[in-house]
Design a protein around this motif. Structure first.
Motif, PDB file in Angstrom:
ATOM      1  N   GLY A 171       3.938  -2.753   3.542  1.00  0.00           N
ATOM      2  CA  GLY A 171       3.491  -4.002   2.941  1.00  0.00           C
ATOM      3  C   GLY A 171       3.560  -5.171   3.900  1.00  0.00           C
ATOM      4  O   GLY A 171       3.666  -4.997   5.120  1.00  0.00           O
ATOM      5  N   ALA A 172       3.503  -6.374   3.320  1.00  0.00           N
ATOM      6  CA  ALA A 172       3.480  -7.621   4.099  1.00  0.00           C
ATOM      7  C   ALA A 172       4.570  -7.613   5.167  1.00  0.00           C
ATOM      8  O   ALA A 172       5.719  -7.274   4.893  1.00  0.00           O
ATOM      9  CB  ALA A 172       3.656  -8.814   3.168  1.00  0.00           C
TER      10      ALA A 172
ATOM     11  N   VAL B 204       0.841  -1.200   0.000  1.00  0.00           N
ATOM     12  CA  VAL B 204       0.000   0.000   0.000  1.00  0.00           C
ATOM     13  C   VAL B 204       0.872   1.245   0.000  1.00  0.00           C
ATOM     14  O   VAL B 204       1.889   1.290   0.691  1.00  0.00           O
ATOM     15  CB  VAL B 204      -0.911   0.030   1.260  1.00  0.00           C
ATOM     16  N   ARG B 205       0.441   2.251  -0.767  1.00  0.00           N
ATOM     17  CA  ARG B 205       0.994   3.602  -0.662  1.00  0.00           C
ATOM     18  C   ARG B 205      -0.109   4.466  -0.067  1.00  0.00           C
ATOM     19  O   ARG B 205      -1.206   4.537  -0.627  1.00  0.00           O
ATOM     20  CB  ARG B 205       1.372   4.151  -2.040  1.00  0.00           C
TER      21      ARG B 205
ATOM     22  N   VAL C  60      -1.433  -1.302  -4.156  1.00  0.00           N
ATOM     23  CA  VAL C  60      -0.663  -1.719  -5.324  1.00  0.00           C
ATOM     24  C   VAL C  60      -0.781  -3.229  -5.528  1.00  0.00           C
ATOM     25  O   VAL C  60      -0.939  -3.715  -6.643  1.00  0.00           O
ATOM     26  CB  VAL C  60       0.818  -1.304  -5.158  1.00  0.00           C
ATOM     27  N   VAL C  61      -0.691  -3.988  -4.423  1.00  0.00           N
ATOM     28  CA  VAL C  61      -0.839  -5.441  -4.430  1.00  0.00           C
ATOM     29  C   VAL C  61      -1.944  -5.759  -3.424  1.00  0.00           C
ATOM     30  O   VAL C  61      -1.920  -5.248  -2.303  1.00  0.00           O
ATOM     31  CB  VAL C  61       0.476  -6.147  -4.027  1.00  0.00           C
ATOM     32  N   GLY C  62      -2.916  -6.585  -3.821  1.00  0.00           N
ATOM     33  CA  GLY C  62      -4.052  -6.923  -2.967  1.00  0.00           C
ATOM     34  C   GLY C  62      -3.660  -7.171  -1.519  1.00  0.00           C
ATOM     35  O   GLY C  62      -2.644  -7.808  -1.238  1.00  0.00           O
ATOM     36  N   VAL C  63      -4.474  -6.659  -0.591  1.00  0.00           N
ATOM     37  CA  VAL C  63      -4.156  -6.665   0.837  1.00  0.00           C
ATOM     38  C   VAL C  63      -4.930  -7.748   1.584  1.00  0.00           C
ATOM     39  O   VAL C  63      -6.100  -7.994   1.310  1.00  0.00           O
ATOM     40  CB  VAL C  63      -4.479  -5.281   1.443  1.00  0.00           C
TER      41      VAL C  63
END
Length: 95
Positions: A65-66, A51-52, A83-86
């Motif tokens: 992120g993760a 996420v941003r 940006v990448v599914g959470v």
């Protein structure tokens, strides 16, 4: 600084040991943009994703992120650019 976050290899073990699974919800979403206003402080631990987060009315932007534990203070308005599914564990603290 509006956000606090921590990444540490032992953080998942810490969370399992000190936080009851019942005390935290679980939430996920696909990539996209989400405007958010926090009426309560949010603590979240990202299991997956990236996420941003951009603070409303500011040029401040933080990426997490993760494996990161992030705290958003009560009253903060920001936009999440996922940006990448959470997949995350979260808790709201209204105090």
């Amino acid at each position: 600084m509006f956000f606090r976050w921590a990444t540490h290899p032992f953080l998942p073990c810490f969370l399992r040991k000190f936080f009851s699974p019942c005390a935290y919800g679980r939430w996920g979403c696909p990539p996209g943009r989400f405007p958010l206003k926090f009426d309560a402080a949010l603590t979240c631990y990202l299991v997956k994703g990236r996420v941003r987060a951009a603070v409303k009315g500011s040029r401040e932007c933080v990426e997490f992120g993760a494996g990161d534990l992030v705290v958003f203070p009560k009253g903060l308005s920001c936009t999440w650019d996922v940006v990448v599914g959470v997949d995350k564990h979260y808790n709201f603290d209204p105090s």
